[in-house]
Design a protein around this motif. Structure first.
Motif, PDB file in Angstrom:
ATOM      1  N   GLY A 190       0.748  -1.265   0.078  1.00  0.00           N
ATOM      2  CA  GLY A 190      -0.023  -0.121  -0.169  1.00  0.00           C
ATOM      3  C   GLY A 190       0.742   1.197  -0.045  1.00  0.00           C
ATOM      4  O   GLY A 190       0.392   2.251  -0.611  1.00  0.00           O
ATOM      5  N   ARG A 191       1.953   1.053   0.834  1.00  0.00           N
ATOM      6  CA  ARG A 191       2.802   2.340   0.801  1.00  0.00           C
ATOM      7  C   ARG A 191       3.375   2.646  -0.436  1.00  0.00           C
ATOM      8  O   ARG A 191       3.935   3.855  -0.696  1.00  0.00           O
ATOM      9  N   SER A 192       3.534   1.711  -1.374  1.00  0.00           N
ATOM     10  CA  SER A 192       4.172   1.809  -2.660  1.00  0.00           C
ATOM     11  C   SER A 192       2.941   2.237  -3.714  1.00  0.00           C
ATOM     12  O   SER A 192       3.507   2.595  -5.123  1.00  0.00           O
ATOM     13  N   ILE A 193       1.942   2.845  -3.482  1.00  0.00           N
ATOM     14  CA  ILE A 193       1.068   3.209  -4.264  1.00  0.00           C
ATOM     15  C   ILE A 193       1.219   4.282  -5.270  1.00  0.00           C
ATOM     16  O   ILE A 193       0.549   4.313  -6.461  1.00  0.00           O
ATOM     17  N   ARG A 194       2.224   5.115  -4.651  1.00  0.00           N
ATOM     18  CA  ARG A 194       2.190   6.309  -5.478  1.00  0.00           C
ATOM     19  C   ARG A 194       2.980   5.959  -7.035  1.00  0.00           C
ATOM     20  O   ARG A 194       3.006   6.444  -7.934  1.00  0.00           O
ATOM     21  N   ARG A 195       3.797   4.606  -6.971  1.00  0.00           N
ATOM     22  CA  ARG A 195       4.269   4.199  -8.076  1.00  0.00           C
ATOM     23  C   ARG A 195       3.416   3.478  -9.092  1.00  0.00           C
ATOM     24  O   ARG A 195       3.613   3.553 -10.264  1.00  0.00           O
ATOM     25  N   TRP A 196       2.188   3.247  -8.364  1.00  0.00           N
ATOM     26  CA  TRP A 196       1.246   2.606  -9.475  1.00  0.00           C
ATOM     27  C   TRP A 196       0.446   3.786  -9.903  1.00  0.00           C
ATOM     28  O   TRP A 196       0.289   3.651 -11.199  1.00  0.00           O
ATOM     29  N   ILE A 197       0.000   4.787  -9.128  1.00  0.00           N
ATOM     30  CA  ILE A 197      -0.641   6.046  -9.806  1.00  0.00           C
ATOM     31  C   ILE A 197       0.116   6.731 -10.797  1.00  0.00           C
ATOM     32  O   ILE A 197      -0.548   6.990 -11.737  1.00  0.00           O
ATOM     33  N   ASN A 198       1.444   6.967 -10.338  1.00  0.00           N
ATOM     34  CA  ASN A 198       2.317   7.443 -11.458  1.00  0.00           C
ATOM     35  C   ASN A 198       3.056   6.824 -12.265  1.00  0.00           C
ATOM     36  O   ASN A 198       4.101   7.240 -13.171  1.00  0.00           O
ATOM     37  N   HIS A 199       2.663   5.536 -12.759  1.00  0.00           N
ATOM     38  CA  HIS A 199       3.394   4.642 -13.609  1.00  0.00           C
ATOM     39  C   HIS A 199       3.364   4.905 -14.869  1.00  0.00           C
ATOM     40  O   HIS A 199       2.229   5.327 -15.390  1.00  0.00           O
ATOM     41  N   PRO A 200       4.555   5.034 -15.479  1.00  0.00           N
ATOM     42  CA  PRO A 200       4.579   5.487 -17.016  1.00  0.00           C
ATOM     43  C   PRO A 200       3.808   4.290 -17.899  1.00  0.00           C
ATOM     44  O   PRO A 200       3.446   4.784 -18.975  1.00  0.00           O
ATOM     45  N   ASP A 201       3.371   3.073 -17.468  1.00  0.00           N
ATOM     46  CA  ASP A 201       2.767   2.134 -18.014  1.00  0.00           C
ATOM     47  C   ASP A 201       1.348   2.275 -17.914  1.00  0.00           C
ATOM     48  O   ASP A 201       0.536   1.206 -18.553  1.00  0.00           O
ATOM     49  N   ARG A 202       0.994   3.046 -17.202  1.00  0.00           N
ATOM     50  CA  ARG A 202      -0.597   3.045 -16.918  1.00  0.00           C
ATOM     51  C   ARG A 202      -1.522   3.139 -18.313  1.00  0.00           C
ATOM     52  O   ARG A 202      -1.041   4.041 -19.115  1.00  0.00           O
ATOM     53  N   LEU A 203      -2.652   2.659 -18.547  1.00  0.00           N
ATOM     54  CA  LEU A 203      -3.599   2.896 -19.588  1.00  0.00           C
ATOM     55  C   LEU A 203      -3.979   4.468 -19.308  1.00  0.00           C
ATOM     56  O   LEU A 203      -4.472   4.778 -18.400  1.00  0.00           O
ATOM     57  N   SER A 204      -4.251   4.977 -20.713  1.00  0.00           N
ATOM     58  CA  SER A 204      -4.486   6.296 -20.541  1.00  0.00           C
ATOM     59  C   SER A 204      -5.348   6.647 -21.546  1.00  0.00           C
ATOM     60  O   SER A 204      -6.134   7.974 -21.469  1.00  0.00           O
ATOM     61  N   VAL A 205      -5.748   5.942 -22.578  1.00  0.00           N
ATOM     62  CA  VAL A 205      -6.788   6.243 -23.569  1.00  0.00           C
ATOM     63  C   VAL A 205      -7.669   5.072 -23.843  1.00  0.00           C
ATOM     64  O   VAL A 205      -7.228   3.585 -23.723  1.00  0.00           O
ATOM     65  N   PRO A 206      -8.940   5.250 -24.328  1.00  0.00           N
ATOM     66  CA  PRO A 206      -9.556   3.970 -24.691  1.00  0.00           C
ATOM     67  C   PRO A 206      -9.241   3.281 -25.890  1.00  0.00           C
ATOM     68  O   PRO A 206      -8.584   4.152 -26.831  1.00  0.00           O
ATOM     69  N   MET A 207      -9.276   2.128 -26.023  1.00  0.00           N
ATOM     70  CA  MET A 207      -8.673   1.269 -27.135  1.00  0.00           C
ATOM     71  C   MET A 207      -9.483   0.056 -27.752  1.00  0.00           C
ATOM     72  O   MET A 207     -10.491  -0.265 -26.770  1.00  0.00           O
ATOM     73  N   LYS A 208      -9.340  -0.296 -28.929  1.00  0.00           N
ATOM     74  CA  LYS A 208     -10.125  -1.403 -29.427  1.00  0.00           C
ATOM     75  C   LYS A 208      -9.082  -2.482 -30.079  1.00  0.00           C
ATOM     76  O   LYS A 208      -8.046  -1.956 -30.420  1.00  0.00           O
ATOM     77  N   ARG A 209      -9.173  -3.819 -29.799  1.00  0.00           N
ATOM     78  CA  ARG A 209      -8.336  -4.800 -30.201  1.00  0.00           C
ATOM     79  C   ARG A 209      -8.167  -4.732 -31.742  1.00  0.00           C
ATOM     80  O   ARG A 209      -9.438  -4.587 -32.494  1.00  0.00           O
ATOM     81  N   VAL A 210      -6.904  -4.823 -32.218  1.00  0.00           N
ATOM     82  CA  VAL A 210      -6.789  -4.748 -34.009  1.00  0.00           C
ATOM     83  C   VAL A 210      -5.792  -6.134 -34.208  1.00  0.00           C
ATOM     84  O   VAL A 210      -6.075  -6.610 -35.175  1.00  0.00           O
ATOM     85  N   GLY A 211      -5.618  -7.031 -33.303  1.00  0.00           N
ATOM     86  CA  GLY A 211      -4.822  -8.196 -33.419  1.00  0.00           C
ATOM     87  C   GLY A 211      -5.777  -9.427 -32.860  1.00  0.00           C
ATOM     88  O   GLY A 211      -7.213  -9.200 -32.814  1.00  0.00           O
ATOM     89  N   LYS A 212      -5.201 -10.629 -32.809  1.00  0.00           N
ATOM     90  CA  LYS A 212      -5.754 -11.784 -32.222  1.00  0.00           C
ATOM     91  C   LYS A 212      -6.175 -11.405 -30.797  1.00  0.00           C
ATOM     92  O   LYS A 212      -5.250 -10.748 -30.324  1.00  0.00           O
ATOM     93  N   ARG A 213      -6.970 -11.842 -30.071  1.00  0.00           N
ATOM     94  CA  ARG A 213      -7.121 -11.847 -28.708  1.00  0.00           C
ATOM     95  C   ARG A 213      -5.857 -12.648 -27.917  1.00  0.00           C
ATOM     96  O   ARG A 213      -5.404 -13.487 -28.590  1.00  0.00           O
ATOM     97  N   GLY A 214      -5.205 -11.799 -27.069  1.00  0.00           N
ATOM     98  CA  GLY A 214      -4.127 -12.316 -26.424  1.00  0.00           C
ATOM     99  C   GLY A 214      -2.694 -11.903 -26.880  1.00  0.00           C
ATOM    100  O   GLY A 214      -1.893 -11.890 -26.339  1.00  0.00           O
TER     101      GLY A 214
END
Length: 805
Positions: free
Chosen positions: A103-127
């Motif tokens: 829990g104390r590391s939650i800042r690294r989750w909130i500010n993580h550079p790999d967080r999803l930021s935009v809505p997206m649709k799949r263009v390849g195969k699932r997975g």
């Protein structure tokens, strides 16, 4: 990663890259994760204007059964540092609800550079994880159109609201259930991934799964724990580790832990470790019972007054005169004619007969004695039998319903208030076991009541065609047999549409047709009440710590827009936004509990605590005090050691070979157990365990946690030496279901013949290539075969081989 996700990293203001030492115009480098030291002066033409630091209350809402509090310090709309609770008062028992390192590391989750930021649709195969950015309007339309189409074509039983526990906050995830129920409902589910077996089994014994709070251990003389490892899994101040430590300090009970691993709980809390082969706990119990009966250490008065089925005199009429009693089974007078002696159990469990005898005498003479089980022993093949068997130790010794004792179940606690968004009832009565959703996609119309545990109908009439998945990595990562699950999900003619809300591109998110970026609970109006809390209940309430970043939206705002397109927005929202719902739910709770602070007071103080007025929660105390006035919810109203209901199930259900349901709580060898012939090919038993670096898969991407507690395979030096494996080397762990490459931890802290890896590590495999997982995900190797009674996951029952790469 798609272009949209990469390009956002160039956005400095509000981005996590800005906190990794990026030079900002007009100033020097600064760190979002490690602030500049005091006195360090920035250089540049002009001094930046500093805003005041604000503090927001929030909570860690992942599924560890903790719900610990956080104080998030925010400056310039960014979380700059995190502390936990400093407002409690241990002297008066209202202790601080302090978060663990996750829990104390939650800042690294909130500010993580790999967080999803935009809505997206799949263009390849699932997975494959190939997506392209779309607008929110496109996302709303895509969800509304597919949902409407599938409802019209297949009906609501084809809809699956996926089991997920990444956000355990009642004012957030409940919006999805509300939305679905207003549209005709969905295929229901029962049970869970965590404790389905114990939840299904114990009501046949007690009519409930209830347990004492482990704060009550302060009143115990002896504590025996089967597979209970709260020190690693529930380390925060809201969890049982705190109460266990306090109780042991104050009461001084001896602690014995029975586990294949010398876990951190053993290392820091136990006086004795009894290593045992996975899946054989019930055999150990049978032998302990043999000693208790042979040496007259059972509580005859308790058994006669409160129980059905201990001996011939207490058997139900339907089973009298047939040597079906528990005592007959234990003493070798039952159908198998085998006395369950310590020597018999030694060959099965690996525990020395003398150790079993000594354990039995300690349990039989310590008054009171508390028996607890973690959730690991029940998450085995035929684990329902194990769950009931462990409970026989307090039953035999009369330690049920008293301070310092327990039912033998897992932990319980004090709950003073519950409140949530009103969801309405699910109009669909048909249910399946939570774990069997892949079967319902693959061959749903073949699933029946008697063979597959379908409830509400004799069989399913339609497969699952659409999945809603909110904040869950259970599509693959936390499900079983990932390679087989991948095959099922890639066939788009089976499940036609999957929508996922998450904060990261998890392995499960790669199977989304529509992938939506979520806000974390602390980034929106939030509250949570305690899950497990011992003898102190609490509520934590907070406000959004920052404004929404990039194009992230709350679940509620997305569903409101989709509801608008489906012509039901007013009905869904009732004119409220998230903040108004927060206040509404809280005020509804205050109508039932006038002691609660006002909403404004609750917002200001962040945390509200309340002590259990009875001191400690004691399960079945009313029954123990007066069994006639307070009968149990079993058919007889008593503790049913012999269950006629289970006898009927055995006679009517269609059970696969190796699946065992017994009307008595006795040992049942499991599929892929220690004596399975498959061991000739895969000689090592491999249970998983919940790991301190993660809560299931939550926090699984946080760098400092992975560095502090790396993913490793525990292997005994005896097994390592015979395979030429040295500590720290990369090995492959494999069976017919898949292969994992992982670092070896050679240690005597695990029983020979057993290896183990922590569950929840993020699956990392080329699913279009060799499918070898290099992330250390145990579910590459686990089975989709459900347990017989609960139809639940046996994810700790696996046979594997390990080889040096």
């Amino acid at each position: 990663m798609n272009d949209a996700m990469v390009s956002r990293r160039g956005f400095v203001k509000g981005s996590a890259l800005a906190g990794l030492g990026v030079a900002v115009a007009g100033g020097g480098a600064f760190s979002l994760f490690g602030c500049s030291s005091q006195g360090e002066q920035q250089t540049g033409a002009s001094e930046p204007t500093e805003s005041a630091e604000q503090v927001f209350w929030g909570h860690c809402s992942v599924n560890c059964e903790g719900r610990c509090s956080l104080q998030l310090h925010v400056k310039d709309d960014e979380v700059v540092w995190v502390e936990s609770d400093n407002t409690g008062d241990d002297e008066y028992g209202n202790h601080q609800i302090r978060a663990c390192l996750r829990g104390r590391s939650i800042r690294r989750w909130i500010n993580h550079p790999d967080r999803l930021s935009v809505p997206m649709k799949r263009v390849g195969k699932r997975g494959e994880g190939k997506f392209e950015q779309i607008s929110w309007d496109e996302a709303f339309d895509m969800l509304a159109e597919n949902y409407t189409r599938i409802l019209d074509e297949y009906g609501p039983e084809s809809i699956w609201n996926h089991y997920a526990s990444g956000v355990n906050a009642s004012n957030i995830g409940s919006f999805l259930s509300r939305f679905i129920n207003m549209n005709g409902g969905c295929l229901g589910r029962y049970g869970s991934y965590s404790s389905a077996q114990i939840s299904a089994a114990l009501p046949y014994l007690y009519g409930t799964r209830a347990a004492n709070s482990n704060s009550d251990i302060v009143n115990s003389k002896l504590v025996v724990m089967f597979g209970e490892n709260s020190v690693e899994t529930k380390a925060g101040g809201a969890g049982p580790t705190y109460h266990l430590e306090q109780a042991l300090e104050q009461g001084g009970a001896k602690v014995i832990v029975i586990d294949p691993r010398y876990s951190d709980t053993v290392a820091t809390r136990a006086d004795q470790w009894i290593p045992i082969r996975p899946g054989t706990d019930a055999a150990l119990v049978d032998a302990v019972a043999y000693v208790l009966i042979s040496e007259d250490l059972v509580d005859h008065d308790f058994l006669a007054k409160y129980c059905i089925g201990y001996d011939e005199d207490s058997m139900p009429e339907s089973a009298k005169g047939q040597n079906k009693s528990y005592k007959a089974y234990i003493m070798g007078e039952g159908a198998d004619a085998v006395a369950k002696t310590p020597a018999w159990a030694e060959a099965i469990t690996g525990v020395a007969a003398d150790t079993i005898t000594e354990l039995a005498r300690e349990i039989g003479t310590a008054k009171p004695c508390a028996i607890y089980q973690g959730k690991g022993p029940q998450r085995q093949s035929n684990g329902e039998q194990t769950a009931r068997a462990i409970c026989m130790l307090p039953v035999l010794t009369g330690n049920v319903g008293i301070n310092g004792g327990n039912t033998g179940s897992d932990l319980d606690g004090f709950y003073f208030s519950t409140f949530s968004v009103p969801t309405g009832d699910n109009p669909v009565e048909t249910k399946i076991a939570t774990f069997t959703w892949t079967d319902a996609i693959d061959h749903g119309t073949d699933m029946t009541k008697l063979a597959n545990g379908v409830r509400g109908k004799n069989k399913l009439e339609v497969p699952i065609k659409m999945i809603f998945n909110y904040a869950g990595n259970t599509i693959t990562n936390q499900h079983s047999d990932i390679n087989r699950t991948h095959e099922i999900l890639q066939d788009e003619s089976k499940c036609e549409f999957i929508v996922v809300w998450d904060t990261f591109l998890t392995d499960s998110a790669k199977y989304a047709d529509l992938l939506l970026p979520d806000l974390m609970p602390v980034e929106q109006p939030n509250f949570v009440s305690n899950d497990y809390a011992g003898n102190m209940g609490f509520i934590i309430m907070g406000q959004p710590v920052t404004s929404p970043k990039f194009e992230r939206k709350t679940l509620y705002s997305v569903l409101s827009e989709v509801a608008d397109r489906m012509g039901m927005k007013d009905e869904f929202t009732e004119g409220r936004d998230e903040q108004a719902w927060l206040e509404y739910c809280y005020e509804e709770a205050r109508k039932k509990d006038s002691e609660l602070p006002t909403f404004e007071e609750m917002l200001a103080q962040g945390i509200y605590r309340r002590k259990d007025p009875d001191g400690h929660h004691v399960a079945l105390k009313d029954f123990r005090d007066d069994p006639e006035a307070n009968p149990l919810e079993t058919p007889s109203g008593k503790i049913e050691i012999y269950s006629e209901a289970l006898e009927e199930i055995v006679a009517t259900w269609e059970l696969a070979e190796g699946d065992i349901i017994n009307p008595l709580p006795v040992y049942a060898p499991g599929v892929e157990g220690f004596d399975d012939p498959l061991r000739e090919t895969y000689p090592l038993q491999m249970p998983g365990y919940h790991y301190k670096a993660r809560a299931h898969s939550s926090y699984g991407c946080i760098d400092v946690l992975k560095q502090a507690a790396p993913q490793e395979l525990w292997i005994n030096p005896v097994d390592a030496e015979s395979r030429g494996i040295a500590d720290g080397e990369t090995v492959k762990v494999y069976n017919d279901r898949g292969t994992v490459e992982i670092l070896a931890k050679v240690t005597p802290r695990i029983l020979p013949g057993v290896v183990s890896m922590g569950q929840g590590a993020w699956h990392e495999a080329d699913m279009a290539g060799d499918k070898v997982d290099r992330g250390g995900c145990i579910n590459t190797l686990t089975s989709l075969r459900p347990t017989p009674l609960a139809k639940a996951n046996p994810q700790h029952t696996n046979l594997v081989e390990v080889a040096k790469l």
